[in-house]
Design an enzyme around this catalytic site. Structure first.
Site, PDB file in Angstrom:
ATOM      1  N   ARG A  33     145.541 -45.853  79.815  1.00 28.61           N
ATOM      2  CA  ARG A  33     144.579 -46.929  79.410  1.00 28.61           C
ATOM      3  C   ARG A  33     145.180 -47.991  78.332  1.00 28.61           C
ATOM      4  O   ARG A  33     144.673 -49.061  78.361  1.00 28.61           O
ATOM      5  CB  ARG A  33     143.373 -46.335  78.705  1.00 28.61           C
ATOM      6  CG  ARG A  33     142.652 -45.142  79.645  1.00 28.61           C
ATOM      7  CD  ARG A  33     141.950 -45.965  80.246  1.00 28.61           C
ATOM      8  NE  ARG A  33     141.221 -45.048  81.349  1.00 28.61           N
ATOM      9  CZ  ARG A  33     139.890 -44.610  81.038  1.00 28.61           C
ATOM     10  NH1 ARG A  33     139.189 -44.945  79.919  1.00 28.61           N
ATOM     11  NH2 ARG A  33     139.287 -43.842  82.078  1.00 28.61           N
ATOM     12  N   ASP A  91     123.620 -49.264  74.884  1.00 31.54           N
ATOM     13  CA  ASP A  91     125.338 -48.859  74.777  1.00 31.54           C
ATOM     14  C   ASP A  91     125.626 -49.372  73.328  1.00 31.54           C
ATOM     15  O   ASP A  91     125.158 -50.111  72.673  1.00 31.54           O
ATOM     16  CB  ASP A  91     126.071 -49.690  75.863  1.00 31.54           C
ATOM     17  CG  ASP A  91     127.270 -49.164  76.201  1.00 31.54           C
ATOM     18  OD1 ASP A  91     127.206 -48.305  77.129  1.00 31.54           O
ATOM     19  OD2 ASP A  91     128.190 -48.991  75.421  1.00 31.54           O
TER      20      ASP A  91
END
Lengths: 131, 311
Positions: B34, B140
Site C-alpha cells: 500500500r 465516512d
C-alpha cells in the site's frame, strides 16, 4: 458450464477464455457472430456467450437478436463484452435480449461480478483485490 | 525486499492511533504494497520513505499513509445478498411491524466513494411505494472519498464493477468519459463526514444501518463501543446489516440475529450499553484509543474509510 467467446480479436478471445477457464468454464471460441451461430446450429450447447459488438460478417447485436429469436437457445445467457459504451447502445443491446453488458477494458473481477449477478459463477473464486 | 521491523512497528502504531485499526504482525506485505506507490512518487523504497516520515512527520503525509492502509476498492451491490434482503425481507418486515411505512431512514456507514448508498437507493427505488419518504445518510471519515461520492461521477472501470446493466441505463447518464448518477438518486442521499466513535450523524433515527466490513478491523472493546453508538442511532426493531464475516454475537446483546434468505441481519432489540455502563465504556474507549493528537486531529482519528477486502 460451457461458454462461447465471440470476438474478432484473438487477443481478446484469449483474455476472456483465460478468465472464464479460471471460473471453471469449458470455453469455445468464434471469430464473428456467423461463426458462433454455425457452432450453435451444429449442436454446441452453451450456458453463456460473451459477445463483442463490432465484428465482420455478423456483428454482436445481430447475433444477440438471432439467438433470442430462436426458442431452442433460450437458455443461453448473453453478455456483451465491448468497447461500445454509449448509453443508447447499452439500451439497444438490452432491448435486443442481452442480459448483461461489460465495457472494455475490464478486469477479471468485473466479469466475475457480472456473472455472479446472473448466477453463472460455477466455482467459488477468491475475491480479487489488494490483500 | 523485506520491510524493516521498525518501519512496520511505526506504521502499525500510526494506523492504530488514527483509525483504531490493528495491523497485526504478518501484515508487513500489506504495508509494503500500500505504501509502495507513495514511496515511489518520492523516488524511495518504503523503508526510506517511512524513515523520512519519522524524521519529519508532516500531517498531510501521515494522513496519506493512514488512508493508503485503510481504503479499499469497492463495487456496486457488493455481495448482493444484503441488497436482496433489504427489498425482500427488511422492507416487508418493517411495513408489517409499523402497519405502514411513511418514511424509511437508512444509514450507510463507512460509505467510501458512494457505491453502497447509491446501490441502496437503486434497490429501494424499485421496492418502496410512492408514499414512503426515503432518506439515506451516508458517512465516512475521509473528506476525500466523500467529495467523490457527492459528485456521483464514476469511471468506466468503476461502472463495470457489479452494477447490473439495467440499473446503469436507468440511473446513470454519460458525462464525457465518465458516468453520472441521476439527480433523483442523488437527492435521496446525504453525505456527511462522521467518525464512528462519535455520536450518530443527523438523519436518524435509522430503520436500517449498513455497517459492513468495518468491525473486523477493530478489537472487541472498539467493536462494542461502535455497535453501541449504532444501536443508539436506530429505531427499535430496525435492522443492522454487517459484513458476511461479522456478527454482534458475543460483542453486543442489543441485537438479535435474523436469517433473511442467504443474508444474516441483526435486529435492534436492546438498550444501549452506555445507559447502564457509562464509566466502563468510556474507560474502555479511552484505554483503547490513545489520543496524543490535537482536538482537530482527534475528529479525524478513528474508523476507516475502507470497504470490503480484508487486509
Amino acid at each position: 458450464m460451457r461458454a462461447l467467446v465471440i470476438d474478432d480479436s484473438r487477443t481478446m478471445r484469449r483474455i476472456v477464455r483465460a478468465t472464464l477457464a479460471a471460473f471453471g468454464y469449458e470455453v469455445h471460441e468464434a471469430e464473428h457472430g456467423q461463426a458462433a451461430l454455425d457452432l450453435l446450429e451444429g449442436g454446441l450447447e452453451v450456458d453463456l456467450a460473451c459477445v463483442d459488438w463490432n465484428m465482420p460478417v455478423l456483428d454482436g447485436l445481430q447475433f444477440v437478436t438471432r439467438v433470442r429469436a430462436n426458442p431452442l437457445w433460450r437458455a443461453v445467457t448473453l453478455v456483451m463484452v465491448t468497447t461500445e459504451s454509449e448509453h443508447s447502445q447499452i439500451v439497444r443491446a438490452l432491448a435486443a435480449g442481452a442480459h448483461e453488458y461489460v465495457i472494455k477494458p475490464f478486469t477479471a473481477d468485473a466479469l466475475r461480478e457480472k456473472l455472479e449477478l446472473l448466477g453463472l459463477v460455477p466455482e467459488p473464486v477468491a475475491a480479487g483485490g489488494v490483500a | 525486499m523485506t520491510l524493516a521491523a521498525d518501519t512496520f512497528a511505526y506504521v502499525a502504531d500510526l494506523v492504530r492511533q488514527r483509525s483504531a485499526i490493528s495491523l497485526e504482525p504478518g501484515k508487513e506485505y500489506l504495508v509494503e504494497s500500500r505504501l509502495a506507490p507513495l514511496a515511489r512518487e518520492r523516488g524511495m523504497d518504503v523503508d526510506a520513505y517511512v524513515r523520512a516520515l519519522r524524521a519529519q512527520p508532516r500531517e498531510t503525509e501521515l494522513m496519506g499513509v493512514v488512508e493508503a492502509l485503510t481504503t479499499n476498492e469497492t463495487s456496486w451491490f457488493r455481495d448482493q445478498t444484503p441488497f436482496m434482503a433489504l427489498s425482500q425481507h427488511v422492507v416487508p418486515a418493517l411495513r408489517a411491524h409499523l402497519g405502514r411505512l411513511d418514511s424509511l431512514r437508512v444509514w450507510s456507514a463507512a460509505c467510501s466513494t458512494g457505491q453502497e448508498p447509491y446501490s441502496i437507493a437503486m434497490v429501494l427505488e424499485g421496492t418502496l411505494d410512492a408514499g414512503t419518504a426515503l432518506s439515506i445518510t451516508a458517512t465516512d471519515l475521509s473528506e476525500q472519498v466523500l467529495a467523490r461520492a457527492r459528485a456521483g461521477t464514476y469511471t468506466q472501470l468503476e461502472i463495470n464493477r457489479g452494477l447490473p446493466a439495467p440499473m446503469l441505463v436507468r440511473h446513470f447518464q454519460r458525462a464525457g468519459a465518465h458516468w453520472q448518477v441521476s439527480d433523483p438518486l442523488r437527492k435521496v442521499v446525504t453525505f456527511r463526514r462522521h467518525n464512528l466513535l462519535d455520536p450518530a450523524p443527523a438523519g436518524g433515527p435509522f430503520d436500517v444501518v449498513f455497517l459492513r466490513n468495518v468491525l473486523i478491523y477493530f478489537d472487541l472493546a472498539v467493536k462494542r463501543a461502535v455497535l453501541d453508538r449504532v444501536l443508539r442511532a436506530m429505531r427499535p426493531g430496525g435492522y443492522l446489516v454487517l459484513g458476511a464475516a461479522e456478527t454482534t454475537l458475543g460483542v453486543h446483546d442489543g441485537f438479535e440475529r435474523v436469517e433473511a434468505g442467504r443474508a444474516c441481519l441483526h435486529r435492534a432489540i436492546g438498550r444501549p450499553l452506555t445507559a447502564t455502563l457509562p464509566t466502563e465504556t468510556a474507560r474502555r474507549l479511552a484505554g483503547t484509543i490513545p489520543h496524543p493528537l490535537s482536538a482537530a486531529d482527534r475528529t479525524r482519528a478513528a474508523v476507516p474509510t475502507f470497504r470490503g477486502v480484508a487486509p
